[in-house]
Scaffold this motif. Structure first.
Motif, PDB file in Angstrom:
ATOM      1  N   TRP A  26      37.785 -18.175 -28.324  1.00 21.97           N
ATOM      2  CA  TRP A  26      38.742 -17.675 -27.325  1.00 21.97           C
ATOM      3  C   TRP A  26      38.353 -18.246 -25.976  1.00 21.97           C
ATOM      4  O   TRP A  26      37.182 -18.202 -25.591  1.00 21.97           O
ATOM      5  N   TRP A  66      42.588 -14.884 -19.826  1.00 16.50           N
ATOM      6  CA  TRP A  66      42.413 -15.343 -21.202  1.00 16.50           C
ATOM      7  C   TRP A  66      43.561 -16.279 -21.553  1.00 16.50           C
ATOM      8  O   TRP A  66      44.724 -15.973 -21.290  1.00 16.50           O
ATOM      9  N   LYS A  95      38.708 -18.477 -21.819  1.00 18.25           N
ATOM     10  CA  LYS A  95      39.047 -17.746 -20.603  1.00 18.25           C
ATOM     11  C   LYS A  95      38.910 -18.693 -19.426  1.00 18.25           C
ATOM     12  O   LYS A  95      37.876 -19.358 -19.275  1.00 18.25           O
ATOM     13  N   GLU A 150      34.340 -17.964 -25.741  1.00 19.14           N
ATOM     14  CA  GLU A 150      33.648 -16.953 -26.536  1.00 19.14           C
ATOM     15  C   GLU A 150      33.882 -17.298 -28.008  1.00 19.14           C
ATOM     16  O   GLU A 150      34.908 -17.865 -28.355  1.00 19.14           O
ATOM     17  N   HIS A 151      32.937 -16.982 -28.859  1.00 18.68           N
ATOM     18  CA  HIS A 151      33.174 -17.213 -30.282  1.00 18.68           C
ATOM     19  C   HIS A 151      32.543 -16.098 -31.108  1.00 18.68           C
ATOM     20  O   HIS A 151      31.926 -15.174 -30.551  1.00 18.68           O
ATOM     21  N   PHE A 161      40.385  -9.089 -32.941  1.00 21.07           N
ATOM     22  CA  PHE A 161      40.464 -10.038 -31.819  1.00 21.07           C
ATOM     23  C   PHE A 161      41.881 -10.546 -31.627  1.00 21.07           C
ATOM     24  O   PHE A 161      42.718 -10.415 -32.526  1.00 21.07           O
ATOM     25  N   ARG A 215      37.633  -6.879 -26.536  1.00 24.92           N
ATOM     26  CA  ARG A 215      36.277  -6.432 -26.197  1.00 24.92           C
ATOM     27  C   ARG A 215      36.227  -5.868 -24.783  1.00 24.92           C
ATOM     28  O   ARG A 215      35.653  -4.801 -24.541  1.00 24.92           O
ATOM     29  N   GLU A 216      36.884  -6.582 -23.858  1.00 22.10           N
ATOM     30  CA  GLU A 216      36.871  -6.121 -22.465  1.00 22.10           C
ATOM     31  C   GLU A 216      37.576  -4.769 -22.315  1.00 22.10           C
ATOM     32  O   GLU A 216      37.130  -3.898 -21.579  1.00 22.10           O
ATOM     33  N   TYR A 269      34.486  -6.515 -31.577  1.00 19.32           N
ATOM     34  CA  TYR A 269      35.667  -6.793 -30.756  1.00 19.32           C
ATOM     35  C   TYR A 269      35.405  -8.067 -29.962  1.00 19.32           C
ATOM     36  O   TYR A 269      34.300  -8.254 -29.455  1.00 19.32           O
ATOM     37  N   PHE A 270      36.448  -8.898 -29.820  1.00 17.68           N
ATOM     38  CA  PHE A 270      36.269 -10.138 -29.075  1.00 17.68           C
ATOM     39  C   PHE A 270      37.337 -10.317 -27.987  1.00 17.68           C
ATOM     40  O   PHE A 270      38.415  -9.731 -28.063  1.00 17.68           O
ATOM     41  N   ALA A 271      36.995 -11.154 -27.030  1.00 14.86           N
ATOM     42  CA  ALA A 271      37.902 -11.579 -25.958  1.00 14.86           C
ATOM     43  C   ALA A 271      38.456 -10.363 -25.202  1.00 14.86           C
ATOM     44  O   ALA A 271      37.704  -9.431 -24.908  1.00 14.86           O
ATOM     45  N   TRP A 272      39.768 -10.375 -24.887  1.00 13.37           N
ATOM     46  CA  TRP A 272      40.266  -9.261 -24.042  1.00 13.37           C
ATOM     47  C   TRP A 272      40.204  -7.918 -24.752  1.00 13.37           C
ATOM     48  O   TRP A 272      40.155  -6.864 -24.118  1.00 13.37           O
TER      49      TRP A 272
END
Lengths: 82, 146, 146, 82
Positions: free
Chosen positions: C121, C132, C123, C49-50, D76, D11-12, D6-9
């Motif tokens: 990031w 992650w 995953k 993700e970016h 993030f 965001r989740e 929000y990014f990555a975890w």
């Protein structure tokens, strides 16, 4: 009998790439002294040993290293690979 | 772990593409490519002389040392000798590892040792004549960091 | 000086071959290639993700910093996002310089900063689920050397 | 109105990738406190600020940075590029 090799500008100054040398020299330095006594070309080429390197049977060595058992001695300037 | 000492031109692109191909244990590949440079436009050619036999022996020792020091999945050294024109590839090194730090360190180590401990000598040919390339004090000094 | 952030696969071989081609002022090219590794055989895919916009901005700053610090003839950063399989190329960096020390230092600098300062990031997807990838303390620590 | 991403975890956990937030917060930390007071999801996601990073208008910043003039705030986890 030792096979003596010369590379790069040392080869050009001495005028041969390799030669068979009959010697009783105990060390590399002794061999250099013998060669220098033999002909002016060697004396000029070996004038500054600090600017030269030596390999004994294809491994780098020092000028005070013994020659016992050695079959191939190579003299050359510092290497410039890469 | 491959070492090649040869006079024929090689294709860096092809070699880099084949190196490490198809393996899943490699996370990082570092390559170094040395090229005949001509900053002034005067250089006509570079002639590289080497010591057959000792060259391969020296490169094998350097590569074995790198493999002992870092976690490498693979490594490659190709070094040409003979006549080369400006822009032509002189040599290359490639290292593959799980982690980038190993790949980078090993590639730099191989280059530093190859510069000053492998029996190659370069002579530059320009219109003005021929000159043997002098070894640089900084190349010898670079060895002290390892 | 080229920066590309894209989802499509790219061919490292082609990019490395085109980089610096035909120039006579380059003596050294260093490339780094990051690959999806799967040491255990469990990994099915990696999802990256970016942060569109910030990513390009961060990479441009990092590249400008490298260009200011070292004598570089050229540089290249390609970084993918989206889904990748084990063995696929994630990203690459290439640096070209007259001298090898500049090319190596700049490539390592770009990699170190790109690892911890560019908004990507990772995953990992395996049979056991999705995880992650955590940032490593050693990657953050690597920045202190510059 | 600030655009919050929000990014990555993160965001989740929060459940959205971006949202428009009406706020008078003076600093990033104030904004985080407002969000946390709004819903348990935020409180959980922002529990450990040491494990998070923030960017203001796409430049990395600190949590005590002022929000005056900022149009986009992104939160993030530490980045894992390369």
């Amino acid at each position: 009998m030792i096979n003596v090799l010369y590379f790069a500008w040392l080869r050009e100054r001495i005028g041969v790439a390799s030669e068979q040398v009959e010697t009783q020299a105990k060390t590399v330095a002794d061999l250099v002294a013998e060669l220098c006594a033999r002909d002016e070309r060697y004396a000029v080429a070996f004038e500054d040993l600090g600017a030269l390197r030596v390999a004994l049977d294809q491994d780098l060595a020092e000028f005070d290293a013994p020659l016992a058992g050695v079959r191939e001695v190579a003299f050359f300037p510092p290497m410039t690979g890469g | 772990m491959v070492i090649r000492v040869e006079s024929a031109p090689f294709d860096f692109t092809t070699e880099a593409g084949a190196f490490g191909a198809g393996r899943h244990d490699i996370g990082a590949i570092v390559t170094f490519c040395g090229i005949v440079r001509d900053l002034t436009g005067d250089l006509q050619a570079m002639q590289i002389e080497h010591y057959p036999g000792m060259t391969e022996r020296a490169l094998m020792k350097i590569e074995a040392e790198a493999t002992a020091r870092w976690q490498l999945a693979d490594s490659l050294i190709i070094h040409r000798f003979g006549l080369m024109r400006p822009g032509e590839t002189i040599m290359m090194v490639a290292t593959a590892a799980a982690h980038r730090a190993d790949a980078f360190a090993a590639a730099e180590f191989l280059m530093d040792y190859l510069k000053s401990r492998a029996p190659f000598w370069k002579k530059e040919q320009s219109r003005g004549g021929e000159t043997w390339v002098a070894a640089k004090a900084e190349d010898e000094a670079a060895l002290t960091r390892w």
